[in-house]
Design a protein around this motif. Sequence first.
Motif, PDB file in Angstrom:
ATOM      1  N   HIS A 167      31.584  40.207  38.381  1.00  0.00           N
ATOM      2  CA  HIS A 167      31.213  38.807  38.139  1.00  0.00           C
ATOM      3  C   HIS A 167      30.299  38.681  36.921  1.00  0.00           C
ATOM      4  O   HIS A 167      30.571  37.927  35.995  1.00  0.00           O
ATOM      5  CB  HIS A 167      30.462  38.231  39.340  1.00  0.00           C
ATOM      6  CG  HIS A 167      31.299  37.947  40.551  1.00  0.00           C
ATOM      7  ND1 HIS A 167      32.004  38.900  41.232  1.00  0.00           N
ATOM      8  CD2 HIS A 167      31.532  36.785  41.222  1.00  0.00           C
ATOM      9  CE1 HIS A 167      32.626  38.339  42.273  1.00  0.00           C
ATOM     10  NE2 HIS A 167      32.357  37.059  42.279  1.00  0.00           N
TER      11      HIS A 167
ATOM     12  N   ILE B 216      38.605  42.846  39.004  1.00  0.00           N
ATOM     13  CA  ILE B 216      38.051  42.002  40.070  1.00  0.00           C
ATOM     14  C   ILE B 216      38.143  42.737  41.409  1.00  0.00           C
ATOM     15  O   ILE B 216      39.190  43.306  41.753  1.00  0.00           O
ATOM     16  CB  ILE B 216      38.812  40.664  40.153  1.00  0.00           C
ATOM     17  CG1 ILE B 216      38.854  39.976  38.779  1.00  0.00           C
ATOM     18  CG2 ILE B 216      38.200  39.755  41.195  1.00  0.00           C
ATOM     19  CD1 ILE B 216      39.762  38.770  38.693  1.00  0.00           C
TER      20      ILE B 216
ATOM     21  N   HIS C  77      38.655  42.175  44.512  1.00  0.00           N
ATOM     22  CA  HIS C  77      39.731  42.008  45.508  1.00  0.00           C
ATOM     23  C   HIS C  77      41.061  42.577  45.021  1.00  0.00           C
ATOM     24  O   HIS C  77      41.814  43.168  45.784  1.00  0.00           O
ATOM     25  CB  HIS C  77      39.866  40.539  45.895  1.00  0.00           C
ATOM     26  CG  HIS C  77      38.558  39.936  46.265  1.00  0.00           C
ATOM     27  ND1 HIS C  77      37.784  40.459  47.271  1.00  0.00           N
ATOM     28  CD2 HIS C  77      37.848  38.895  45.752  1.00  0.00           C
ATOM     29  CE1 HIS C  77      36.662  39.763  47.370  1.00  0.00           C
ATOM     30  NE2 HIS C  77      36.675  38.812  46.459  1.00  0.00           N
TER      31      HIS C  77
ATOM     32  N   ASP D 254      31.803  38.947  49.810  1.00  0.00           N
ATOM     33  CA  ASP D 254      32.450  37.949  48.971  1.00  0.00           C
ATOM     34  C   ASP D 254      33.471  37.232  49.843  1.00  0.00           C
ATOM     35  O   ASP D 254      34.191  37.879  50.621  1.00  0.00           O
ATOM     36  CB  ASP D 254      33.149  38.611  47.777  1.00  0.00           C
ATOM     37  CG  ASP D 254      33.573  37.558  46.769  1.00  0.00           C
ATOM     38  OD1 ASP D 254      32.855  37.354  45.776  1.00  0.00           O
ATOM     39  OD2 ASP D 254      34.613  36.917  46.996  1.00  0.00           O
TER      40      ASP D 254
ATOM     41  N   HIS E  88      36.269  35.984  49.332  1.00  0.00           N
ATOM     42  CA  HIS E  88      37.698  36.256  49.155  1.00  0.00           C
ATOM     43  C   HIS E  88      38.121  37.667  49.565  1.00  0.00           C
ATOM     44  O   HIS E  88      39.241  38.107  49.260  1.00  0.00           O
ATOM     45  CB  HIS E  88      38.131  35.917  47.721  1.00  0.00           C
ATOM     46  CG  HIS E  88      38.078  34.436  47.493  1.00  0.00           C
ATOM     47  ND1 HIS E  88      37.074  33.844  46.771  1.00  0.00           N
ATOM     48  CD2 HIS E  88      38.862  33.443  47.959  1.00  0.00           C
ATOM     49  CE1 HIS E  88      37.258  32.524  46.796  1.00  0.00           C
ATOM     50  NE2 HIS E  88      38.321  32.258  47.509  1.00  0.00           N
TER      51      HIS E  88
ATOM     52  N   SER F 141      41.797  35.393  37.889  1.00  0.00           N
ATOM     53  CA  SER F 141      41.021  35.349  39.135  1.00  0.00           C
ATOM     54  C   SER F 141      41.635  36.236  40.220  1.00  0.00           C
ATOM     55  O   SER F 141      42.779  36.682  40.106  1.00  0.00           O
ATOM     56  CB  SER F 141      40.842  33.925  39.684  1.00  0.00           C
ATOM     57  OG  SER F 141      41.890  33.580  40.559  1.00  0.00           O
ATOM     58  N   CYS F 142      40.868  36.415  41.299  1.00  0.00           N
ATOM     59  CA  CYS F 142      41.340  37.265  42.391  1.00  0.00           C
ATOM     60  C   CYS F 142      42.534  36.653  43.098  1.00  0.00           C
ATOM     61  O   CYS F 142      43.177  37.319  43.908  1.00  0.00           O
ATOM     62  CB  CYS F 142      40.204  37.543  43.369  1.00  0.00           C
ATOM     63  SG  CYS F 142      39.432  36.054  44.030  1.00  0.00           S
TER      64      CYS F 142
ATOM     65  N   CYS G 103      35.984  38.359  36.770  1.00  0.00           N
ATOM     66  CA  CYS G 103      36.069  36.987  37.309  1.00  0.00           C
ATOM     67  C   CYS G 103      36.036  35.963  36.184  1.00  0.00           C
ATOM     68  O   CYS G 103      36.698  34.931  36.239  1.00  0.00           O
ATOM     69  CB  CYS G 103      34.902  36.720  38.242  1.00  0.00           C
ATOM     70  SG  CYS G 103      34.846  37.808  39.666  1.00  0.00           S
TER      71      CYS G 103
ATOM     72  N   CYS H 128      36.289  31.853  36.260  1.00  0.00           N
ATOM     73  CA  CYS H 128      36.336  31.395  37.647  1.00  0.00           C
ATOM     74  C   CYS H 128      34.931  31.161  38.191  1.00  0.00           C
ATOM     75  O   CYS H 128      34.723  30.293  39.024  1.00  0.00           O
ATOM     76  CB  CYS H 128      37.078  32.401  38.509  1.00  0.00           C
ATOM     77  SG  CYS H 128      37.180  31.904  40.218  1.00  0.00           S
ATOM     78  N   ILE H 129      33.966  31.956  37.718  1.00  0.00           N
ATOM     79  CA  ILE H 129      32.597  31.773  38.214  1.00  0.00           C
ATOM     80  C   ILE H 129      31.698  31.233  37.097  1.00  0.00           C
ATOM     81  O   ILE H 129      30.487  31.427  37.083  1.00  0.00           O
ATOM     82  CB  ILE H 129      32.084  33.062  38.915  1.00  0.00           C
ATOM     83  CG1 ILE H 129      30.792  32.815  39.698  1.00  0.00           C
ATOM     84  CG2 ILE H 129      32.001  34.257  37.981  1.00  0.00           C
ATOM     85  CD1 ILE H 129      30.907  31.738  40.747  1.00  0.00           C
TER      86      ILE H 129
ATOM     87  N   ASN I  81      40.918  29.606  42.650  1.00  0.00           N
ATOM     88  CA  ASN I  81      40.975  29.121  44.026  1.00  0.00           C
ATOM     89  C   ASN I  81      40.001  27.997  44.334  1.00  0.00           C
ATOM     90  O   ASN I  81      40.024  27.436  45.417  1.00  0.00           O
ATOM     91  CB  ASN I  81      40.753  30.296  44.996  1.00  0.00           C
ATOM     92  CG  ASN I  81      39.576  31.143  44.568  1.00  0.00           C
ATOM     93  OD1 ASN I  81      38.556  30.626  44.121  1.00  0.00           O
ATOM     94  ND2 ASN I  81      39.706  32.454  44.695  1.00  0.00           N
TER      95      ASN I  81
ATOM     96  N   ARG J 161      31.678  23.613  38.828  1.00  0.00           N
ATOM     97  CA  ARG J 161      31.749  25.082  38.946  1.00  0.00           C
ATOM     98  C   ARG J 161      32.229  25.717  37.639  1.00  0.00           C
ATOM     99  O   ARG J 161      31.877  26.852  37.314  1.00  0.00           O
ATOM    100  CB  ARG J 161      32.676  25.450  40.112  1.00  0.00           C
ATOM    101  CG  ARG J 161      32.842  26.954  40.334  1.00  0.00           C
ATOM    102  CD  ARG J 161      33.659  27.187  41.599  1.00  0.00           C
ATOM    103  NE  ARG J 161      34.280  28.496  41.597  1.00  0.00           N
ATOM    104  CZ  ARG J 161      33.863  29.545  42.315  1.00  0.00           C
ATOM    105  NH1 ARG J 161      32.832  29.442  43.097  1.00  0.00           N
ATOM    106  NH2 ARG J 161      34.497  30.694  42.251  1.00  0.00           N
TER     107      ARG J 161
HETATM  108 FE1  SF4 Z   1      35.593  36.303  41.300  1.00  0.00          FE
HETATM  109 FE2  SF4 Z   1      36.542  33.853  41.295  1.00  0.00          FE
HETATM  110 FE3  SF4 Z   1      37.492  35.607  42.973  1.00  0.00          FE
HETATM  111 FE4  SF4 Z   1      35.020  34.655  43.327  1.00  0.00          FE
HETATM  112  S1  SF4 Z   1      36.900  33.512  43.433  1.00  0.00           S
HETATM  113  S2  SF4 Z   1      35.682  36.813  43.458  1.00  0.00           S
HETATM  114  S3  SF4 Z   1      34.388  34.424  41.201  1.00  0.00           S
HETATM  115  S4  SF4 Z   1      37.644  35.698  40.748  1.00  0.00           S
END
Ligand code: SF4
Length: 638
Positions: free
Chosen positions: A65, A99, A101, A119, A121, A296-297, A357, A360-361, A378, A384
Motif C-alpha cells: 500500500h 498486492i 491478495h 485487510d 479483502h 487493484s486486488c 495498490c 485504489c488507496i 472495489n 477515497r
Molecule cells: Fe489494496 Fe485497494 Fe485491494 Fe485495499 S482494495 S488491498 S487498497 S488494492
Amino acid sequence: MGLSMTYKVLENNKIDGKVISGMDIKLKINQTLTQDTTGTMVYLQLLELGVSKKAVDRAVAYIDHNTLQLGFENADDHAFIESVCKRFGIIYSKAGNGICHQLHLERFAVPGDVLIGSDSHTPTCGGAGMLAIGAGGLDVAIALSHGYYEMKVPKVMNIILTGKRSEGVGAKDIILQILKVLSVKGGVNYVLEYSGEGIQSLSVTDRATICNMGAELGATTSIFPSDDATLDYLKRQGRSEDFKELFADDDAHYDDVLKVDLSSLKPQVAQPHSPDNVIDVDKIEGIKVDQVAIGSCTNASYSDLMTVAKILKGRTVAPEVSLTISPGSSSVLKMLTDNGAISDMIEAGARILEASCGPCIGMGQAPKSDAVSLRTFNRNFKGRCGTASANVYLVSPETAAWSSIKGHLESPVGKTGVDLKEIVWPDYFDRVNSYFVNYELNPKAEIIMGSNIKPFPLNVPLPERLEGKVILKTGDNITTDDIVPSSSNLLPLRSNVPELSKYCFQSIDPEFYNRSRNNKVGIIIGGENYGQGSSREHAALVPLYLGIRAVIARSFARIHKGNLINSGILPLIFESAFDYEKISEGAHLELKINFESMVIEAIDTQNRRRFKLLFDGSDRDFEIVKAGGAILYLRGAL
Ligand code: SF4
Ligand code: MIC
C-alpha cells in the motif's frame, strides 16, 4: 443434513465451540497475512503480546500500500516490519512484488485451510477454496502469537450461478450484479458459498474477483469449491501438492439461497459513491470519461490484464483520457512484459504503474476536479480517490479498457472485434521469487523503530457507570474511510495515532477533532452498517485516543465491531430504532452497565429520557471490553 463447505472447514479447524450458526467458536489458524498500512499496528501489538515465536504454519508480511515514499515515514515502517519478520520468521514481501491478495492467491492459498489477514479483502483466496477472513490487526497479532481466532459461527448463503455469461461480460459484472441485489450490508454475518453450473466457466482468478468484492457486501468471507479448475490453477503455479478437493454435501443446509443467471447478465457499473449503486452499463452509456484506472486486488490478474491488452492492441487511448494500469504482482508484470502485452499497452498510450495498490488507496493518480474516473477497483466511496469532487465508477477490465479507447463509458459487448472468451494461460505461470525474503526465526533480531512510529493507545477497564457526551451523530453506512481517511498524505501516519487523530471524521465533520479533544469521555451515534469497508483498526484506535468510549449504532459492520471490542470501546445497539431518532449531537448520556446481563440503561441527562441499549457481541467480547480491550484482557487471562 449435510454440511456446507464453510462448515466442513470450520469443523476441521475447530479448537473449541460448536459449529452452529450464532455460537462462539475458536478456530485454529493455518496462515496469516498483513499489509503495510495495518501491519505496523499488528506487529507493535505482537511485540506487546510478549511471545517469542509465531504460532501459525505460514505468515506473510506484504509491502504493497505505502509504496509511494514521499518522506522517510513509509520506508521506516517497512524497515520496522522487516525487522519483526526477522525476529519471528515471517516471510517478507518487498515493495514492488505486488498486492497482498493477488500474491497470496498465486503463492500460498491452500484449499480447505484457514487464513486471516489484516485487510478486508483477504477473502480473495476463497477463489481457491480457502476460508480466508479479514480481521482487525490485533486479531491477526493474536492469531500469529497464539494460533487461533475467535468468532461467531456465521450463517451460510448459497449463491447459485446458472447459465453462461456472454463474451465481454466479466467476473466483475457478476459480483456487481450481486451487490445490486444484496446491497453493502446484504452479506453481514454470512459466508457466501458459490455453486451451480455457472462456476465451471470461471477460472480461479475470476472466482477470486468475486470473492474479493464479497467484502463490499459485508460478508465474513466468500468461498468457491476446490475442483478441477483449482487443481489446474495450482498446477500452473507449480504447487499441485497443495491441492485438496472441497465441495459442499449434496444435501448441505443453507440459511439462504440466491440464484444469479449469468446468461442474461450485461456489463454492470457501480455509480458514485457506493459499490452497491449498480446499474447496467448500457443504461448510462456515453458519460464522458477523464480517467481510467485498471488494477487493484480485484482485477489485476494475468487474465484481467491480458484481456485489457487484447482490447488496447493496435488502438489509441482517447485524447482526454488518462489510462493507468497497475499489475497485481511482479509475476503478472513479468509475464505481460515477456509476451509483449505491456508493449501493446504502451503503444496504446497507457501509463504503467508499479505492481501495488496505488490509486485504489489514493496513493497517487487523484483525478482532476469534478472528474469522471472509471476504475476496476472495489470501492468508490466519496473522496477515497484523493479528489473530493470526483465521481468514481466501478467497472470490469473489459468495460474499462473499451471505454478508455472510446473516451466515454460504453459496454464492450459485441464491439471490440477481438475474442474475449478465454484467455489462454501459459502451462506454467512465472514465479518471481526475488521480492520474497524467507526469514528464519531469530529471537535476537533487533527491532528497528523509526521516529514516526508511536505507541498505540491502551484503554482502561470499563466502569459500571459511564457518563459521556455525544460528539457526533451520523447516518447509515459510515465507512472506515469516513472515520480515518486514507490518502498519500495520511497513510504515512498509520504508525502515529496522535498525528492521525487530527483527521478523524475530517470529511464528515472537520470540527470532530477539536470537539473531542476538549472533551473527556465521548460517545458516537451511528446508523445502520456503521464502520463498513476496510479493516483498519485505526478507525477504532484513533477514536479511542480521542476519548471515545462507546459507539451506539443501529447496526455494525463485522470487522469494525471487532476492532471496537479489541480497543475496549463499547459497541452498543438500540433496543428500539426510535431512540436513534431521539438523540441529538451534544446530548449528555449516562450509561448504567449491568455487568451480568450486558444490558445498558441510558439516560439522556438533559431531558431525563431513559432507553435501553444492548451490547452487540458475545459474552467473551463483553469480558474484553470490561477489561479495557484485548491486550489487557489477554494479560489478565495469561
Ligand atoms: Fe489494496 Fe485497494 Fe485491494 Fe485495499 S482494495 S488491498 S487498497 S488494492
Ligand atoms: C482498503 O482497501 O481500504 C485497504 C487500505 O486495503 C484497507 C486496509 C487499510 O485501511 O489499511 C482494507 O481494505 O482493509
